[in-house]
Design an enzyme around this catalytic site. Structure first.
Site, PDB file in Angstrom:
ATOM      1  N   HIS A 230      90.490 -36.540  44.902  1.00  0.00           N
ATOM      2  CA  HIS A 230      90.632 -37.274  43.831  1.00  0.00           C
ATOM      3  C   HIS A 230      91.885 -36.917  43.032  1.00  0.00           C
ATOM      4  O   HIS A 230      92.266 -35.910  42.930  1.00  0.00           O
ATOM      5  CB  HIS A 230      89.476 -37.042  42.984  1.00  0.00           C
ATOM      6  CG  HIS A 230      88.434 -37.861  43.008  1.00  0.00           C
ATOM      7  ND1 HIS A 230      87.017 -37.546  43.338  1.00  0.00           N
ATOM      8  CD2 HIS A 230      88.402 -39.209  42.927  1.00  0.00           C
ATOM      9  CE1 HIS A 230      86.171 -38.871  43.438  1.00  0.00           C
ATOM     10  NE2 HIS A 230      86.907 -40.020  43.206  1.00  0.00           N
TER      11      HIS A 230
ATOM     12  N   ARG B 274      77.961 -46.860  38.391  1.00  0.00           N
ATOM     13  CA  ARG B 274      78.228 -47.003  36.863  1.00  0.00           C
ATOM     14  C   ARG B 274      78.626 -48.380  36.328  1.00  0.00           C
ATOM     15  O   ARG B 274      78.369 -49.085  35.574  1.00  0.00           O
ATOM     16  CB  ARG B 274      79.198 -45.864  36.413  1.00  0.00           C
ATOM     17  CG  ARG B 274      79.353 -46.059  34.954  1.00  0.00           C
ATOM     18  CD  ARG B 274      80.587 -45.081  34.540  1.00  0.00           C
ATOM     19  NE  ARG B 274      81.634 -44.926  35.314  1.00  0.00           N
ATOM     20  CZ  ARG B 274      82.817 -45.681  34.750  1.00  0.00           C
ATOM     21  NH1 ARG B 274      82.509 -46.850  33.674  1.00  0.00           N
ATOM     22  NH2 ARG B 274      83.901 -45.860  35.420  1.00  0.00           N
TER      23      ARG B 274
ATOM     24  N   GLU C 108      87.817 -32.327  46.989  1.00  0.00           N
ATOM     25  CA  GLU C 108      86.238 -32.363  46.647  1.00  0.00           C
ATOM     26  C   GLU C 108      85.777 -31.486  47.736  1.00  0.00           C
ATOM     27  O   GLU C 108      85.894 -31.199  48.872  1.00  0.00           O
ATOM     28  CB  GLU C 108      85.880 -33.935  46.984  1.00  0.00           C
ATOM     29  CG  GLU C 108      86.264 -34.764  45.996  1.00  0.00           C
ATOM     30  CD  GLU C 108      85.707 -34.538  44.334  1.00  0.00           C
ATOM     31  OE1 GLU C 108      84.832 -33.762  44.544  1.00  0.00           O
ATOM     32  OE2 GLU C 108      86.300 -34.836  43.437  1.00  0.00           O
TER      33      GLU C 108
ATOM     34  N   CYS D  66      84.339 -43.783  46.094  1.00  0.00           N
ATOM     35  CA  CYS D  66      84.927 -42.506  46.856  1.00  0.00           C
ATOM     36  C   CYS D  66      83.901 -41.829  47.464  1.00  0.00           C
ATOM     37  O   CYS D  66      84.086 -41.158  48.666  1.00  0.00           O
ATOM     38  CB  CYS D  66      85.712 -41.717  45.648  1.00  0.00           C
ATOM     39  SG  CYS D  66      87.343 -42.561  45.323  1.00  0.00           S
TER      40      CYS D  66
HETATM   41  N1  PCA Z   1      88.070 -44.051  42.840  1.00  0.00           N
HETATM   42  C1  PCA Z   1      86.626 -44.595  42.808  1.00  0.00           C
HETATM   43  C2  PCA Z   1      86.536 -45.689  43.892  1.00  0.00           C
HETATM   44  C3  PCA Z   1      87.913 -45.961  44.097  1.00  0.00           C
HETATM   45  C4  PCA Z   1      88.675 -45.018  43.480  1.00  0.00           C
HETATM   46  O1  PCA Z   1      89.918 -45.033  43.683  1.00  0.00           O
HETATM   47  C5  PCA Z   1      85.631 -43.307  42.886  1.00  0.00           C
HETATM   48  O2  PCA Z   1      86.026 -42.189  42.393  1.00  0.00           O
HETATM   49  O3  PCA Z   1      84.531 -43.343  43.339  1.00  0.00           O
END
Ligand code: PCA
Length: 216
Positions: free
Chosen positions: A168, A91, A81, A144
């Site tokens: 991610h 959401r 990211e 996140c």
């Molecule tokens: N993914 C979520 C929050 C916790 C996770 O593992 C996100 O992408 O915000």
């Protein structure tokens, strides 16, 4: 033993039985990467509490690098990211039932921060290792992005030497069984990718520098 690299994963959310971010981070606790020792920590998928817990770990460990890792179900590759935005817009409810809509994370904070990881170098090194990866320009507006913004804010408000970012990861194959057609990546490959991300960060500068003072 001084642990100078903090890697965090999240607990399962949205009805999942596991979270591949934590499954991939957990085995790296005490791992040595280029002479640095990793601390692996589990974070709650809860607005507010996630940042508070991350800040407590940063205060305890005084790490050089913090990489938060989270699940992004539906994505096909490791997403490094680039930017954290000052917005909670959920959401679905978090694991404590809260669902903030259109709320600032830090009311008087800047609109966004760039990652202080070398995003493009990490993507390059992951691809060179045969791991599908790409840069991502949005970490979403759920927990996140929230923890990512919190880590960047900690850097901006005092811990100038700290390098922070968010990665991610796709569903694990076990999760994808319940999401027919969704892409997945095996957890040991994700762990390997995180090792590479740390090593690359240790060897490379930030690729987005100060922009107007607020965005780095
Ligand atoms: N993914 C979520 C929050 C916790 C996770 O593992 C996100 O992408 O915000």
């Amino acid at each position: 033993m001084v642990k100078s690299i903090l890697l965090t994963g999240f607990e399962p959310f949205d009805g999942e039985a596991e979270n591949p971010s934590w499954e991939a981070v957990r085995p790296l606790d005490d791992a040595r990467i280029d002479g640095h020792v990793v601390a692996a920590r589990l974070m709650p998928c809860i607005f507010g509490k996630a940042i508070a817990q991350l800040e407590a770990e940063i205060a305890r460990l005084d790490p050089q690098i913090v990489i938060c890792v989270g699940q992004a179900g539906g994505r096909a590759e490791i997403s490094v990211e680039r930017v954290a935005i000052n917005l909670d817009d959920a959401r679905i409810p978090d694991n404590a039932g809260a669902q903030p809509l259109d709320e600032a994370i830090i009311p008087d904070g800047p609109a966004a921060y760039f990652s202080s990881l070398p995003v493009k170098a990490i993507v390059r090194d992951l691809r060179a290792a045969g791991i599908p990866a790409g840069p991502s320009q949005t970490a979403g507006t759920f927990v996140c992005n929230h923890i990512f913004y919190g880590s960047c804010h900690a850097r901006a408000t005092g811990r100038r030497k700290l390098r922070t970012g968010l990665i991610h990861v796709p569903f694990s194959p076990a999760q994808a069984v319940n999401h027919p057609g969704a892409p997945s990546l095996a957890v040991p490959i994700v762990s390997q990718a995180l090792r590479i991300a740390v090593a690359t960060t240790l060897r490379n500068e930030v690729d987005v520098r100060e922009v107007g003072g607020a965005l780095s």
